[in-house]
Design a protein around this motif. Structure first.
Motif, PDB file in Angstrom:
ATOM      1  N   ILE A  39      43.151  31.897   0.880  1.00 48.07           N
ATOM      2  CA  ILE A  39      41.939  31.850   1.416  1.00 48.07           C
ATOM      3  C   ILE A  39      41.150  31.265  -0.091  1.00 48.07           C
ATOM      4  O   ILE A  39      41.605  31.798  -1.211  1.00 48.07           O
ATOM      5  CB  ILE A  39      41.229  33.035   1.877  1.00 48.07           C
ATOM      6  CG1 ILE A  39      41.108  34.374   1.002  1.00 48.07           C
ATOM      7  CG2 ILE A  39      41.955  33.271   3.244  1.00 48.07           C
ATOM      8  CD1 ILE A  39      40.375  35.630   1.817  1.00 48.07           C
ATOM      9  N   LEU A  40      39.951  30.813  -0.150  1.00 48.79           N
ATOM     10  CA  LEU A  40      39.017  30.320  -1.184  1.00 48.79           C
ATOM     11  C   LEU A  40      39.897  29.995  -2.543  1.00 48.79           C
ATOM     12  O   LEU A  40      39.770  30.505  -3.462  1.00 48.79           O
ATOM     13  CB  LEU A  40      38.190  31.734  -1.638  1.00 48.79           C
ATOM     14  CG  LEU A  40      37.258  32.275  -0.512  1.00 48.79           C
ATOM     15  CD1 LEU A  40      36.729  33.722  -1.122  1.00 48.79           C
ATOM     16  CD2 LEU A  40      36.181  31.414   0.062  1.00 48.79           C
ATOM     17  N   ARG A 100      37.227  33.959   8.351  1.00 46.07           N
ATOM     18  CA  ARG A 100      37.787  33.401   7.225  1.00 46.07           C
ATOM     19  C   ARG A 100      36.748  33.267   6.574  1.00 46.07           C
ATOM     20  O   ARG A 100      35.551  32.532   6.607  1.00 46.07           O
ATOM     21  CB  ARG A 100      38.251  32.114   7.435  1.00 46.07           C
ATOM     22  CG  ARG A 100      39.022  31.510   6.168  1.00 46.07           C
ATOM     23  CD  ARG A 100      39.774  29.990   6.361  1.00 46.07           C
ATOM     24  NE  ARG A 100      40.585  30.219   7.203  1.00 46.07           N
ATOM     25  CZ  ARG A 100      42.076  30.337   6.995  1.00 46.07           C
ATOM     26  NH1 ARG A 100      42.194  30.418   5.629  1.00 46.07           N
ATOM     27  NH2 ARG A 100      42.800  30.476   7.660  1.00 46.07           N
ATOM     28  N   PRO A 101      36.623  33.947   5.319  1.00 45.49           N
ATOM     29  CA  PRO A 101      35.328  33.920   4.112  1.00 45.49           C
ATOM     30  C   PRO A 101      35.288  32.376   3.529  1.00 45.49           C
ATOM     31  O   PRO A 101      36.338  31.987   3.080  1.00 45.49           O
ATOM     32  CB  PRO A 101      35.835  34.946   3.137  1.00 45.49           C
ATOM     33  CG  PRO A 101      37.172  35.148   3.394  1.00 45.49           C
ATOM     34  CD  PRO A 101      37.463  34.799   4.661  1.00 45.49           C
ATOM     35  N   GLU A 102      34.115  31.826   3.746  1.00 50.79           N
ATOM     36  CA  GLU A 102      33.844  30.532   3.134  1.00 50.79           C
ATOM     37  C   GLU A 102      33.259  30.671   1.602  1.00 50.79           C
ATOM     38  O   GLU A 102      33.095  29.566   0.749  1.00 50.79           O
ATOM     39  CB  GLU A 102      32.995  29.674   3.952  1.00 50.79           C
ATOM     40  CG  GLU A 102      33.504  29.577   5.529  1.00 50.79           C
ATOM     41  CD  GLU A 102      34.599  28.858   5.484  1.00 50.79           C
ATOM     42  OE1 GLU A 102      34.803  27.866   4.671  1.00 50.79           O
ATOM     43  OE2 GLU A 102      35.372  28.924   6.456  1.00 50.79           O
ATOM     44  N   ASP A 103      32.809  32.022   1.243  1.00 43.92           N
ATOM     45  CA  ASP A 103      32.260  32.383  -0.226  1.00 43.92           C
ATOM     46  C   ASP A 103      32.740  33.422  -0.638  1.00 43.92           C
ATOM     47  O   ASP A 103      32.842  34.327   0.275  1.00 43.92           O
ATOM     48  CB  ASP A 103      30.804  31.932  -0.052  1.00 43.92           C
ATOM     49  CG  ASP A 103      30.100  32.216  -1.361  1.00 43.92           C
ATOM     50  OD1 ASP A 103      29.845  33.408  -1.762  1.00 43.92           O
ATOM     51  OD2 ASP A 103      29.888  31.242  -2.299  1.00 43.92           O
TER      52      ASP A 103
END
Length: 300
Positions: free
Chosen positions: A257-258, A178-181
């Motif tokens: 996400i994000l 899961r991308p955090e940025d």
């Protein structure tokens, strides 16, 4: 067929360059359109169209006739609509253009309710995700999801903001992380939306920071529902209007996400040709459409 109806058929053939296409828009058979033009030519004693196997074009005499009767036909239509508007009656055909996803998900309910209230108004709907030049097209009203218009010659009306979200399938996130940025998206498959199926640049902002991500290098499409289904199948991350992916988010097929990183605002807008006055049928539908869309919780 009366004189006014003959003129209407003549102008339809002149506009479309085709007997069959004009007949389709007018709700008559191609044979009836052909007979009407032949009778009109006999009555006037001139040939109005050059007919070949490839196209139908105005003769010089036909062009002169069109230049004179075109404004007359429009004035008569406007006079009828103004009289009906004064009496509180909206009637006639509305030619609508809308994006495919919006048209499939929103317009059926809108049109069904509108026709109950205004049975004398009929609709001709053309769905496409391609940009349509409303000045060149056969269209009374275009519904679009976009930023501010670049063409200042059109009339446009903001309806509401359309929220966009970044989404991916749970299985894809479990496999790829899961991308955090937004910077982490460079390591992911980003599905691009573009009218010509080219690459897309995602501009995402949070507080004072902005990131630009290239999407569509692997897969790009010109339809949001296709991209939503591909994302749900685990093919990558997509940036799409929430109304397209709402059902998949609710069912758990997709996850947002994000959420704190937001793309530039886009709006649901109505675009019109440069009317001096909106025809009654167009103004009535526009008002109804805005009330319906903004009044339905979660519609967009």
């Amino acid at each position: 067929m009366g004189e006014l109806e003959s003129i209407r058929v003549f102008l339809g053939v002149a506009r479309h360059g085709s007997f069959a296409e004009a007949a389709r828009h007018l709700g008559i058979t191609p044979a009836a359109a052909t007979r009407t033009i032949a009778a009109l030519e006999d009555r006037l004693g001139v040939q109005l169209f050059l007919r070949t196997t490839r196209k139908v074009a105005l003769t010089s005499a036909g062009a002169v006739y069109a230049a004179r009767v075109g404004p007359l036909s429009e004035a008569l239509r406007d006079a009828a609509e103004e009289s009906q508007a004064q009496a509180g009656v909206a009637s006639g055909r509305i030619r609508l253009n809308a994006p495919l996803s919006l048209g499939m998900k929103v317009l059926p309910a809108v049109l069904a309710q509108f026709r109950i209230l205004y049975p004398q108004v009929t609709a001709s709907v053309h769905l496409t995700d391609r940009f349509v030049d409303i000045l060149q097209g056969d269209c009374d009203l275009a519904i679009r999801i976009s930023g501010p218009p670049e063409d200042k010659s059109t009339i446009w009306r903001k309806i509401c903001r359309v929220e966009r979200v970044l989404v991916a399938a749970p299985a894809y996130l479990a496999q790829r992380g899961r991308p955090e940025d937004p910077a982490a998206l460079t390591e992911h498959i980003c599905l691009g939306y573009d009218a010509e199926s080219h690459e897309e640049i995602w501009e995402l902002s949070h507080a004072a920071s902005t990131r630009r991500i290239r999407a569509g290098a692997g897969i790009a499409a010109n339809n949001g529902e296709l991209l939503a289904e591909m994302a749900a199948q685990g093919e990558g991350v997509a940036l799409l209007p929430r109304f397209i992916v709402a059902a998949d988010l609710a069912a758990g097929r997709l996850e947002q996400i994000l959420p704190e990183w937001q793309p530039p605002e886009i709006w649901l807008t109505l675009y019109y040709p440069p009317y001096a006055h909106l025809p009654a049928r167009v103004a009535t539908f526009s008002d109804f459409f805005e009330r319906y869309v903004t009044g339905e919780r979660g519609l967009l």
